[in-house]
Design a protein around this motif. Sequence first.
Motif, PDB file in Angstrom:
ATOM      1  N   ALA A 387     -19.237  15.883  37.384  1.00 52.95           N
ATOM      2  CA  ALA A 387     -18.614  17.200  37.532  1.00 52.95           C
ATOM      3  C   ALA A 387     -19.341  18.045  38.579  1.00 52.95           C
ATOM      4  CB  ALA A 387     -18.615  17.925  36.190  1.00 52.95           C
ATOM      5  N   ASP A 388     -20.642  17.816  38.735  1.00 56.14           N
ATOM      6  CA  ASP A 388     -21.443  18.575  39.696  1.00 56.14           C
ATOM      7  C   ASP A 388     -21.077  18.116  41.118  1.00 56.14           C
ATOM      8  OD1 ASP A 388     -23.545  19.337  41.477  1.00 56.14           O
ATOM      9  OD2 ASP A 388     -24.852  19.685  39.759  1.00 56.14           O
ATOM     10  N   PRO A 389     -20.546  19.001  41.974  1.00 48.80           N
ATOM     11  CA  PRO A 389     -20.118  18.604  43.327  1.00 48.80           C
ATOM     12  C   PRO A 389     -21.242  17.980  44.150  1.00 48.80           C
ATOM     13  CG  PRO A 389     -19.321  20.808  42.797  1.00 48.80           C
ATOM     14  CD  PRO A 389     -20.279  20.425  41.707  1.00 48.80           C
ATOM     15  N   ARG A 390     -22.455  18.531  44.018  1.00 45.09           N
ATOM     16  CA  ARG A 390     -23.594  17.999  44.789  1.00 45.09           C
ATOM     17  C   ARG A 390     -23.910  16.575  44.375  1.00 45.09           C
ATOM     18  NH1 ARG A 390     -28.620  18.004  42.716  1.00 45.09           N
ATOM     19  NH2 ARG A 390     -30.267  17.202  44.099  1.00 45.09           N
ATOM     20  N   LEU A 391     -24.021  16.328  43.065  1.00 41.43           N
ATOM     21  CA  LEU A 391     -24.346  14.988  42.578  1.00 41.43           C
ATOM     22  C   LEU A 391     -23.211  14.005  42.887  1.00 41.43           C
ATOM     23  CD1 LEU A 391     -26.025  15.770  39.123  1.00 41.43           C
ATOM     24  CD2 LEU A 391     -27.121  15.369  41.336  1.00 41.43           C
ATOM     25  N   LYS A 392     -21.993  14.486  42.847  1.00 40.66           N
ATOM     26  CA  LYS A 392     -20.835  13.637  43.155  1.00 40.66           C
ATOM     27  C   LYS A 392     -20.917  13.129  44.592  1.00 40.66           C
ATOM     28  CE  LYS A 392     -15.801  13.704  42.430  1.00 40.66           C
ATOM     29  NZ  LYS A 392     -15.727  13.080  41.109  1.00 40.66           N
ATOM     30  N   LYS A 393     -21.266  14.048  45.514  1.00 44.39           N
ATOM     31  CA  LYS A 393     -21.385  13.665  46.920  1.00 44.39           C
ATOM     32  C   LYS A 393     -22.546  12.698  47.141  1.00 44.39           C
ATOM     33  CE  LYS A 393     -21.295  17.977  48.414  1.00 44.39           C
ATOM     34  NZ  LYS A 393     -21.327  19.153  49.300  1.00 44.39           N
ATOM     35  N   ILE A 394     -23.649  12.920  46.427  1.00 45.57           N
ATOM     36  CA  ILE A 394     -24.816  12.047  46.581  1.00 45.57           C
ATOM     37  C   ILE A 394     -24.491  10.631  46.107  1.00 45.57           C
ATOM     38  CG2 ILE A 394     -27.166  11.568  45.747  1.00 45.57           C
ATOM     39  CD1 ILE A 394     -27.680  14.581  45.829  1.00 45.57           C
TER      40      ILE A 394
END
Length: 453
Positions: A387-394
């Motif tokens: 759900a976290d956009p930053r972690l999703k991109k990583i």
Amino acid sequence: MLPLVFLLLLVAVYSFDKIIYLIVFFTPLSIPLRKLIPGFGFDMDLPTEPLIFGLLIVFLLKVLQKRKFDKKIFWHPVSLAVYLNLFWILVTSITSTMPLVSFKFLLMRIWFVAIFYFLTAKLFSQGKHMEKYVWLYVVPFMGVIFYATFRHLGYGLWDKQAAHFVVAPFYNDHTSYGASLAFYLPFLLMFVLDKSLEKKWRTFATFAFLVVLMGFILSYSRAAWLSLVASIGLWFILLLKIRFKTILITVFSAALIFFTFQQQILMKLEQNSHESSANLGTHISSMSNISSDASNLERINRWSCAIRMFEDKPVLGFGPGTYMFQYAPYQLTKDRTIISTNAADGGNAHSEYLGPLSESGLLGLLTFLLILGTITYTAITTYSRAADPRLKKIVLVAFLGLVTYYLHGFLNNFLDTDKLSVPFWGFTAMIVAIDIISRKQAKPAETDSPAIR
């Protein structure tokens, strides 16, 4: 040197993350001992391998003292696949035709996995430090790129042959250099496109991306180029949200088609007479030349030897790390090329898959494929769940970086070096850590859901 050694030991005991950062920073700059002292009795990469080995000892002592480690990391499916692979490497080291070589290989694999996967996953367990891990490799790597490009200028930037040695002594050849560059391009592109970053950091990220892209093009590594193109293709598949099952069926179907029509495909490839060249278009088209390109033909020679070795010892193989010492008698005169040797000069089995097959038998290959399959499944499901956009991109860019190596592994093998182990196991650790974090974040939502109640 003793005060420095004691200082490093103290830091390792009380703040192991600083030693990991130090190792990652020095990895692109590490130099083999044999380059510093020609003819020395043994070889290691300095200063990284002594630091890795020292940190491994401290890590094992701390685990034995506390008798615990993060259970979620320890029992993660990727970790279980790694244990199985290490166990089989141990078994085949015991039965090896050259036990000393095989146990050295096992030790190196253990220290790379322990430091860059287990300890690094622990470092990432709070969702922090991942970008730092990337930059600590990229910044010194840019120095190596400038060094190699400056040397390349002396021969002319479009001199393909110069690309083979201008990266020395930091990288063995242009293929490992190209593979390392491919790993970091997805991450750098993410930083360039990240609007949440301050303008000065996005500017620096853009500069870093262009420098790494320049090095990538001038590496003249066709395997790296091809792997990046395939990684971009996977990116589009993920954006379209195609199910993992569909992807798996497609891959198996493509493999089935290849084996069904392999004779016709090979006949078509043999008609390609383009050889590797300074001309980028010709160099790219030479990837499929298996009639006259010496580099391609030598790979086929090495692969053929690996398959013949597997046929001789299909269960236990010749022993981990022994291919380069054992493959010479398996070369056929008709397969030898102008660059063939009996000492595995210029590379090993040239395959991250056929190497284990010849050295550890069928289970050696299957357990390694199990690791890659588990990482792939974890990455895709975590990307869908996070759900976290930053972690999703990583998760996305770490997986795309890994995919470049999964594909590159068909043509070369570098996981026995620190240069490629740092991103391979480090990016895997990111995916595992984010998987654990996203599961924690998903649980409250599941509990509050009316459908669940």
